[in-house]
Design a protein around this motif. Structure first.
Motif, mmCIF file in Angstrom:
data_model
loop_
_atom_site.group_PDB
_atom_site.id
_atom_site.type_symbol
_atom_site.label_atom_id
_atom_site.label_comp_id
_atom_site.label_asym_id
_atom_site.label_seq_id
_atom_site.Cartn_x
_atom_site.Cartn_y
_atom_site.Cartn_z
ATOM 1 N N SER A 60 -21.310 29.088 29.245
ATOM 2 C CA SER A 60 -20.421 29.358 30.645
ATOM 3 C C SER A 60 -19.948 28.036 29.823
ATOM 4 O O SER A 60 -18.504 27.909 30.754
ATOM 5 N N THR A 61 -19.870 27.429 28.862
ATOM 6 C CA THR A 61 -19.132 26.531 29.011
ATOM 7 C C THR A 61 -18.130 26.555 27.740
ATOM 8 O O THR A 61 -17.533 25.486 27.068
ATOM 9 N N VAL A 62 -17.955 27.376 27.124
ATOM 10 C CA VAL A 62 -17.205 28.604 25.832
ATOM 11 C C VAL A 62 -15.540 27.965 26.811
ATOM 12 O O VAL A 62 -15.117 29.107 27.158
ATOM 13 N N GLN A 63 -14.497 27.414 25.608
ATOM 14 C CA GLN A 63 -13.317 27.535 26.118
ATOM 15 C C GLN A 63 -12.222 28.053 24.667
ATOM 16 O O GLN A 63 -11.157 28.745 25.907
ATOM 17 N N ALA A 64 -13.005 28.694 24.272
ATOM 18 C CA ALA A 64 -11.851 29.314 22.761
ATOM 19 C C ALA A 64 -12.721 30.086 21.778
ATOM 20 O O ALA A 64 -13.862 29.511 21.613
ATOM 21 N N ILE A 65 -12.399 31.535 21.618
ATOM 22 C CA ILE A 65 -13.026 32.300 20.927
ATOM 23 C C ILE A 65 -12.234 32.837 20.003
ATOM 24 O O ILE A 65 -11.069 33.256 20.765
ATOM 25 N N VAL A 66 -12.365 32.378 18.663
ATOM 26 C CA VAL A 66 -11.505 32.985 17.289
ATOM 27 C C VAL A 66 -12.382 33.911 16.938
ATOM 28 O O VAL A 66 -13.458 34.616 16.378
ATOM 29 N N VAL A 67 -11.494 35.077 16.917
ATOM 30 C CA VAL A 67 -12.241 36.479 16.013
ATOM 31 C C VAL A 67 -11.679 37.020 15.255
ATOM 32 O O VAL A 67 -10.429 36.385 15.162
ATOM 33 N N GLY A 68 -12.920 36.921 13.308
ATOM 34 C CA GLY A 68 -12.505 36.565 12.649
ATOM 35 C C GLY A 68 -12.200 37.858 11.832
ATOM 36 O O GLY A 68 -12.006 39.321 12.875
ATOM 37 N N GLY A 69 -12.996 38.231 10.496
ATOM 38 C CA GLY A 69 -12.959 39.541 10.383
ATOM 39 C C GLY A 69 -14.340 40.485 10.901
ATOM 40 O O GLY A 69 -15.260 39.474 11.840
ATOM 41 N N TRP A 70 -14.150 41.839 10.527
ATOM 42 C CA TRP A 70 -15.308 42.520 11.676
ATOM 43 C C TRP A 70 -15.481 43.557 10.055
ATOM 44 O O TRP A 70 -14.426 43.495 9.330
ATOM 45 N N SER A 71 -16.376 44.725 10.433
ATOM 46 C CA SER A 71 -16.658 45.527 9.256
ATOM 47 C C SER A 71 -15.663 46.397 9.093
ATOM 48 O O SER A 71 -14.813 46.845 9.632
ATOM 49 N N ASP A 72 -14.852 46.604 7.899
ATOM 50 C CA ASP A 72 -13.849 47.541 7.147
ATOM 51 C C ASP A 72 -12.845 47.457 8.887
ATOM 52 O O ASP A 72 -12.274 48.591 9.050
#
Length: 317
Positions: A60-72
């Protein structure tokens, strides 16, 4: 190529979520959390890393998410669809989320034009309070025209941006948008848009609050510069970015011959194929007005083969 990960997102430092450590993470203050798994033989898939994140950090406190790598991420059957699905399913847990970036990978993780994206429209519909959305990679990227009341910046970084996505951006209703950045790329990596596809953006009616426009990394940079020079939207801009592409003296000449640029705070033309004389003309025309100019040619080298000169954009493969 992309050689560095992001270290700051909209004023927030990027902090890597430790997927292999303790189940709780000390409070960090306002940060952008980067959630990533190795792109080759990860211990588990990205949705599981995201579940671990939500269990360790108060979502509930998260302001920003950076999605990095995922599988293949370079495999056709391993698109970002499972990432988008996991994020949208958890939307109710993330009321403070204002910034999302999908695909923060370097070339060592996956070349930008190999990243298999998906339909990202649901990120905008699931997060109506989102203010910043960034996507890296145009392979299989889909966007449907959408209305979003609060989106302030949209960044799409590609080596080849599909025309359907360009048209969807141009057809979207984004009344709060102030910053639009499109890396258009080359046909070799999937770019099939034309300057005409940019017309609704350049007309200035779609995005009344837009003050920064980047139409960059294109092998059609001359035609884009000429279109921008006469565009209705130009007087409202404060920052213009036509960098990273195949910009020659012809496009630069059209830009100088068009509407006045002296109102701009910045003009970014770095990675270009301009002559020294043309660079001097830009400096003489704009530096007295205080425009922050970036005319650095960077690594824009010409190659000749069998009498043909080849020029490339800054970010392709």
């Amino acid at each position: 190529m992309i050689s560095e990960l992001q270290n700051e997102v909209h004023g927030l430092p990027v902090v890597e979520f430790p997927i292999d450590t303790a189940p709780t993470v000390p409070a960090q203050g306002p940060v952008a959390w980067r959630i990533s798994v190795p792109t080759y033989e990860p211990p588990f898939e990205w949705p599981e890393a995201f579940a671990k994140f939500r269990a360790a950090v108060d979502p509930s406190t998260v302001q920003a998410i950076v999605v990095g790598g995922w599988s293949d991420p370079y495999e056709d059957d391993n698109s970002s669809a499972h990432v988008v699905e996991a994020l949208t399913a958890a939307a109710g847990e993330l009321p403070a989320l204002r910034s999302l970036f999908i695909g923060d990978m370097t070339s060592e993780d996956c070349e930008i034009s190999w990243i298999v994206q998906s339909d990202v429209t649901a990120l905008l519909t699931a997060f109506p309070r989102l203010e910043h959305l960034g996507v890296r990679g145009g392979n299989q990227l889909v966007l449907t025209p959408v209305r979003h009341e609060n989106l302030r910046s949209l960044v799409i970084e590609t080596g080849g941006l599909p025309a359907d996505v360009v048209r969807a951006v141009a057809a979207s209703d984004l009344p709060a948008l102030t910053d639009l950045e499109l890396w258009l790329g080359t046909e070799e990596y999937g770019a099939d848009s034309t300057v005409d596809d940019l017309t609704p953006i350049l007309d200035g009616e779609k995005f009344p609050r837009l003050t920064r426009l980047a139409l960059s990394n294109s092998d059609q940079q001359d035609a884009i510069a000429a279109a921008v020079a006469t565009a209705t939207i130009l007087p409202q801009l404060r920052a213009l970015d036509l960098s990273k592409g195949v910009l020659l003296d012809a496009g630069a000449e059209a830009l100088l011959a068009g509407q006045s640029l002296t109102h701009l705070e910045s003009l970014d033309l770095h990675h270009n194929y301009l002559s020294d004389g043309m660079r001097e003309r830009f400096r003489a025309a704009l530096e007295p007005s205080g425009v922050d100019l970036n005319l650095d040619a960077g690594d824009a080298d010409e190659d000749e083969y069998d009498g043909t000169i080849y020029r490339s954009v800054a970010v392709g493969e």
